[in-house]
Enzyme design. Structure first.
Site, PDB file in Angstrom:
ATOM      1  N   GLU A 267     101.535  -7.444  -2.202  1.00 32.83           N
ATOM      2  CA  GLU A 267     101.488  -8.178  -3.297  1.00 32.83           C
ATOM      3  C   GLU A 267      99.984  -8.541  -3.713  1.00 32.83           C
ATOM      4  O   GLU A 267      99.091  -8.689  -2.811  1.00 32.83           O
ATOM      5  CB  GLU A 267     102.065  -9.739  -3.182  1.00 32.83           C
ATOM      6  CG  GLU A 267     103.591  -9.568  -2.650  1.00 32.83           C
ATOM      7  CD  GLU A 267     104.132 -10.940  -2.654  1.00 32.83           C
ATOM      8  OE1 GLU A 267     103.462 -11.999  -2.997  1.00 32.83           O
ATOM      9  OE2 GLU A 267     105.419 -10.942  -2.717  1.00 32.83           O
ATOM     10  N   HIS A 286     106.184 -13.430  -7.357  1.00 28.76           N
ATOM     11  CA  HIS A 286     105.904 -14.588  -6.209  1.00 28.76           C
ATOM     12  C   HIS A 286     105.733 -15.643  -7.053  1.00 28.76           C
ATOM     13  O   HIS A 286     104.905 -16.543  -6.658  1.00 28.76           O
ATOM     14  CB  HIS A 286     104.983 -14.121  -5.265  1.00 28.76           C
ATOM     15  CG  HIS A 286     105.354 -14.834  -3.754  1.00 28.76           C
ATOM     16  ND1 HIS A 286     105.021 -14.334  -2.731  1.00 28.76           N
ATOM     17  CD2 HIS A 286     105.964 -15.860  -3.719  1.00 28.76           C
ATOM     18  CE1 HIS A 286     105.463 -15.183  -1.827  1.00 28.76           C
ATOM     19  NE2 HIS A 286     105.906 -16.243  -2.212  1.00 28.76           N
TER      20      HIS A 286
END
Length: 311
Positions: A267, A286
């Site tokens: 990420e 997220h």
């Protein structure tokens, strides 16, 4: 100079951290806010951690190496729930308290899970894109009522997802390492089963368990095959729960109907990822927990946890 120096490394509290200045001052605490993209790496923490008595942490890499250098550290106050980035055993051996905020995002994440379920089964993401491009796209979707919703990890968030799925008229299955609470079973009709059975019977599967050595790559090629060509996968927990390469392969050949992913192995998700070009996947950032109400609530709890352990 303040008695206590604190590192604030969670991006979600940074915009509001100045609102706690008076509280920190009253407890003789000063703080530093570093530049952070998603989290601080082990190497970044190794360079600075010896300066601090406490941390309000995001998903930073608090490895044993980092904790060895944390000679002044008394507390890691984790903003949010997941503490898989923290070597908890190493922290305990060194007398470093680790606190998190369980139950903080039950409603927020459950809302997103159900939103993803509706988007996937009605192709709403594709409808939106088509209409923006001048196409009147009218796909025939799948009704949720009387379908089966499987939940892997029936903790606080998973139980909240179960209640929402039940309210939509769905049959609910649950898989967890601990017995499902009787009140939840009475309220939602959720039935316990093993993972393979849940995958084989469910039309939609939501991953809501924590990350541990036992759950890393919990869903791989074999599990996706069990979910089947009519099944949808939703992951709002941790990217490492899914073998991402196997998922790409399954999506590419329509081995499963689709997936919605708020979390990834890396990420931010690299723009070179094959997932970015697939129409049968919805991509998040997220961000399932991120509402004004939830952030304010967790900010308060993270600061409170820090100060309780520090002073």
């Amino acid at each position: 100079m303040s008695q206590y120096r604190v590192l604030v490394s969670c991006p979600l509290i940074m915009d509001d951290i100045e609102s706690y200045d008076e509280t920190f001052a009253a407890h003789d605490v000063s703080y530093d806010v570093p530049e952070v993209d998603q989290h601080l790496s082990e190497s970044a923490l190794l360079d600075i951690i010896d300066r601090y008595h406490g941390v309000i942490a995001g998903d930073d890499e608090f490895t044993e190496r980092v904790l060895d250098e944390a000679t002044n550290l008394q507390v890691i106050s984790k903003w949010g729930i997941g503490i898989d980035g923290i070597d908890v055993d190493a922290a305990e051996k060194r007398g470093i308290a680790v606190r998190n905020t369980p139950g903080a995002f039950n409603n927020e994440v459950a809302d997103v899970v159900i939103g993803y379920a509706i988007m996937l089964t009605r192709d709403l993401h594709r409808v939106d894109g088509a209409v923006r491009n001048g196409d009147w796209f009218c796909p025939r979707g799948v009704s949720l009522a009387n379908r089966t919703f499987g939940i892997v990890g029936v903790g606080d968030i998973g139980a909240t997802v179960a209640r929402r799925a039940h309210a939509l008229g769905m049959d609910v299955l649950g898989n967890d390492v601990v017995p499902l609470p009787d009140p939840l079973r009475s309220e939602t009709g959720i039935e316990p089963c093993d993972l393979d059975e849940l995958l084989a019977q469910s039309d939609i599967v939501s991953l809501n368990c924590g990350l541990s050595p036992a759950t890393r790559n919990l869903v791989g090629a074999d599990e996706l095959e069990l979910l089947g060509s009519d099944g949808y996968l939703i992951n709002t927990a941790r990217g490492e729960l899914v073998d991402q390469d196997a998922l790409v392969d399954a999506l590419r050949v329509d081995e499963i109907a689709g997936a919605a992913l708020d979390v990834f192995q890396t990420e931010p998700l690299p723009d070179t990822s094959p997932l970015t070009t697939m129409e049968n996947v919805i991509l998040g950032s997220h961000n399932a927990q991120n509402t004004a109400e939830a952030v304010a609530r967790v900010n308060d709890r993270a600061v409170e946890n820090l100060l309780t352990e520090l002073t």
